[in-house]
Design a protein around this motif. Structure first.
Motif, short mmCIF file in Angstrom:
data_model
loop_
_atom_site.label_atom_id
_atom_site.label_comp_id
_atom_site.label_asym_id
_atom_site.label_seq_id
_atom_site.Cartn_x
_atom_site.Cartn_y
_atom_site.Cartn_z
N PHE A 24 -12.24 1.37 -5.89
CA PHE A 24 -11.68 0.38 -4.99
C PHE A 24 -10.52 -0.34 -5.66
N ALA A 25 -9.34 -0.26 -5.05
CA ALA A 25 -8.16 -0.95 -5.55
C ALA A 25 -7.77 -2.02 -4.54
N GLU A 26 -7.87 -3.28 -4.95
CA GLU A 26 -7.49 -4.36 -4.05
C GLU A 26 -5.98 -4.30 -3.77
N ALA A 27 -5.59 -4.90 -2.66
CA ALA A 27 -4.18 -4.97 -2.32
C ALA A 27 -3.41 -5.70 -3.41
N GLU A 28 -2.17 -5.29 -3.62
CA GLU A 28 -1.37 -5.87 -4.69
C GLU A 28 -1.13 -7.37 -4.47
N VAL A 29 -1.00 -7.76 -3.21
CA VAL A 29 -0.72 -9.16 -2.88
C VAL A 29 -1.65 -9.62 -1.78
N ASP A 30 -2.26 -10.79 -1.96
CA ASP A 30 -3.07 -11.45 -0.94
C ASP A 30 -4.12 -10.51 -0.33
N PRO A 31 -5.04 -9.99 -1.12
CA PRO A 31 -6.04 -9.05 -0.60
C PRO A 31 -6.93 -9.65 0.49
N ALA A 32 -7.14 -10.95 0.47
CA ALA A 32 -8.02 -11.56 1.47
C ALA A 32 -7.50 -11.39 2.88
N SER A 33 -6.18 -11.31 3.03
CA SER A 33 -5.59 -11.20 4.37
C SER A 33 -5.24 -9.77 4.75
N LYS A 34 -5.32 -8.84 3.81
CA LYS A 34 -4.93 -7.47 4.07
C LYS A 34 -6.12 -6.66 4.61
N PRO A 35 -5.84 -5.61 5.38
CA PRO A 35 -6.94 -4.78 5.89
C PRO A 35 -7.66 -4.02 4.79
N LEU A 36 -8.86 -3.60 5.09
CA LEU A 36 -9.64 -2.73 4.21
C LEU A 36 -9.57 -1.33 4.79
N VAL A 37 -9.23 -0.35 3.94
CA VAL A 37 -9.06 1.03 4.39
C VAL A 37 -9.94 1.95 3.57
N LEU A 38 -10.83 2.67 4.23
CA LEU A 38 -11.63 3.70 3.59
C LEU A 38 -10.89 5.03 3.70
N TRP A 39 -10.80 5.76 2.56
CA TRP A 39 -10.14 7.06 2.55
C TRP A 39 -11.15 8.15 2.22
N LEU A 40 -11.13 9.23 3.02
CA LEU A 40 -12.04 10.36 2.83
C LEU A 40 -11.24 11.65 2.77
N GLU A 53 -2.46 11.40 -4.51
CA GLU A 53 -1.73 11.07 -3.30
C GLU A 53 -1.22 9.62 -3.26
N HIS A 54 -2.08 8.66 -2.98
CA HIS A 54 -1.56 7.32 -2.67
C HIS A 54 -2.29 6.18 -3.37
N GLY A 55 -2.95 6.46 -4.48
CA GLY A 55 -3.55 5.39 -5.26
C GLY A 55 -2.52 4.65 -6.09
N PRO A 56 -2.94 3.62 -6.82
CA PRO A 56 -1.98 2.79 -7.55
C PRO A 56 -1.36 3.45 -8.78
N PHE A 57 -1.98 4.53 -9.30
CA PHE A 57 -1.48 5.16 -10.52
C PHE A 57 -1.38 6.67 -10.36
N LYS A 58 -0.49 7.24 -11.19
CA LYS A 58 -0.35 8.69 -11.29
C LYS A 58 -0.60 9.11 -12.73
N ALA A 67 -2.72 -2.52 1.82
CA ALA A 67 -4.14 -2.64 2.18
C ALA A 67 -5.02 -2.58 0.95
N ASN A 68 -6.24 -3.02 1.11
CA ASN A 68 -7.28 -2.83 0.11
C ASN A 68 -7.82 -1.41 0.29
N MET A 69 -7.71 -0.57 -0.75
CA MET A 69 -8.02 0.85 -0.61
C MET A 69 -9.35 1.21 -1.26
N LEU A 70 -10.23 1.79 -0.46
CA LEU A 70 -11.56 2.18 -0.90
C LEU A 70 -11.68 3.71 -0.82
N TYR A 71 -11.84 4.36 -1.98
CA TYR A 71 -11.93 5.81 -2.05
C TYR A 71 -13.37 6.21 -2.33
#
Length: 460
Positions: free
Chosen positions: A64-80, A96-101, A118-122
């Motif tokens: 789980f990577a929280e949003a870079e800015v203001d995670p409390a107000s950003k959506p939560l997105v599950l990725w499968l 693909e689209h996580g915070p690091f390569k 968004a807050n990204m949940l993998y």
């Protein structure tokens, strides 16, 4: 003597506070201090296990990577990710689209990470994929869509207990490829069970929606892109089509007619063209495995064709696994696609396009998008299926088919039905669109979670 009202309120508040503190302390156990070789960042990361079956000791691994800015107000997105049996951690998060390569020496920041919006949940699902596991190994032999989706729902319920602060955030489920099964089926289960998530919609990229349509559109795609001859295309339309070849090969009963067509196709396409991105180069170190992750030239940036190899090496480092709170149970090596999961492949023939209709009728936003360089699940089939669905449920076109833009360049084409069902292509993108066209994919993702139309041309 009954307690005074103030004392009762104080007691209730104390209990609620204790529950909240317990939940936070549990989530803190999964907090990642820093990944090896990671550049400094200000957002929080978490990883660990959620047990989805206490009796069978079946546990799913998440990152789980929280949003870079203001995670409390950003959506939560599950990725499968799809497969079935491939890793959302290794493919979705690190390729693909996580915070690091990953690099040869560690990690670099991904400038087009989806946690900018968004807050990204993998989630590595089902058990047996990546770091997810079952103590009962016989589980791996009997996995299907129903089991996978039910486990995912249990995971979400228990994950929200760990992270109650996200229960009221707008929630989206996203994925690609065989995620065309997982994502809509999970959304449907949430709707049917009236599970109190703040589910707003789903987005699926190059998804398997209807077996015959999706697989048979491959022939036209190959022929129109010059990868096969007129003779091969005619053989696909008159002798044995792609869905027949796949069905027979899957059952181990390939007929001479279909075997002949398959041999002709293999000889013309060859092994140095990857069907997941027909215009890309291949990673020569994994040519025999036909790596799913390939290259795309975008402006002056060359995408790393061997990103998957580097991810494999990185996630098999012991210090990385320790930082992720991950473990290998019954396995010696982490792999992007599971060697132990024996999925019921008959599930591929379950059509999920009708589920999309039910979801939009229930008020959920649905986006289907296609990387237009993918021949595995080509845009030809996906676009036709969405268009036919809109006609079936009598959704009128509310935005005619048009180009959409990233900057001053055409990034793809899109059409919207009933202001809630939409289709889009990502120009120059492969099966894993965010890998091969990261900037354009981020623009599409941002518009989707914000509920806005894809951008038109702007001269400014």
């Amino acid at each position: 003597m009954s307690p005074r009202p103030f004392s009762m309120v104080a007691t209730i508040l104390f209990v609620v506070a204790q529950i909240f503190v317990t939940a936070i302390s549990v989530s803190e156990d999964d907090k990642i201090s820093s990944l090896p070789g990671q550049p400094p960042v200000k957002f929080q990361q978490y990883a660990g296990y959620i047990t989805v079956d206490d009796k069978q000791q079946r546990a799913l691994f998440y990152y789980f990577a929280e949003a870079e800015v203001d995670p409390a107000s950003k959506p939560l997105v599950l990725w499968l990710n799809g497969g079935p049996g491939c890793s959302s951690l290794g493919a979705g998060a690190f390729v693909e689209h996580g915070p690091f390569k990953p690099t040869e020496n560690g990690l670099v920041k991904n400038d087009y990470s989806w946690n900018k919006e968004a807050n990204m949940l993998y989630l590595e699902s089902p058990a047996g994929v990546g770091f997810s596991y079952s103590a009962n190994k016989s589980f791996y032999r009997f996995i299907d869509d129903e089991i996978t989706v039910k486990d995912s729902l249990v995971f979400l319920q228990r994950w929200f207990n760990k992270f109650p602060q996200y229960k009221n955030n707008d929630f989206f489920i996203t994925g690609e490829s065989y995620g065309g099964h997982y994502v809509p089926q999970l959304a449907q289960l949430i709707v049917q069970t009236k599970t109190p998530f703040n589910l707003k919609g789903i987005a699926i990229g190059n998804p398997l929606l209807e077996f015959n349509t999706d697989f048979n559109s491959r022939g036209e795609y190959f022929w129109s892109h010059g990868l096969i001859s007129d003779l091969a295309y005619e053989s696909l339309t008159t002798t044995c089509n792609y869905s027949q070849i796949r069905r027979e090969a899957q059952s181990g009963s390939l007929t001479p007619a279909c075997a002949g067509v398959g041999k002709l196709l293999s000889s013309e396409i060859g092994k140095f063209v990857d069907t997941y991105d027909v215009t890309a180069d291949v990673c020569l170190s994994t040519i025999d495995q036909q790596s799913l992750v390939l290259s795309q030239l975008q402006e002056t940036q060359k995408i790393d064709v061997c990103e998957e190899d580097k991810t494999h090496n990185y996630l098999n480092r012991k210090d990385v696994q320790q930082a992720l709170h991950a473990k290998l149970v019954g396995l010696s090596t982490w792999s992007v696609c599971s060697d132990v999961v024996k999925y019921d492949m008959q599930n591929l023939e379950i059509p999920t396009i009708p589920i999309l209709g039910k979801l939009v009728e229930s008020g959920l936003r649905v986006l289907v998008y296609s990387g237009d360089q993918d021949s595995v699940i080509p845009l030809i089939g996906s676009r036709a299926l969405v268009n036919a669905l809109a006609k079936e449920i009598r959704f009128k076109t509310t935005m005619p088919y048009r180009a959409w833009f990233e900057g001053k360049q055409v990034a793809g084409w899109t059409q919207v039905y009933g202001d809630i069902l939409s289709y889009a292509t990502i120009r120059g993108a492969a099966h894993e669109a965010p890998f091969s066209q990261p900037e354009r994919s981020l623009v599409l993702f941002k518009a989707f979670v914000e509920g806005k139309p894809l951008p038109e041309f702007s001269s400014s």
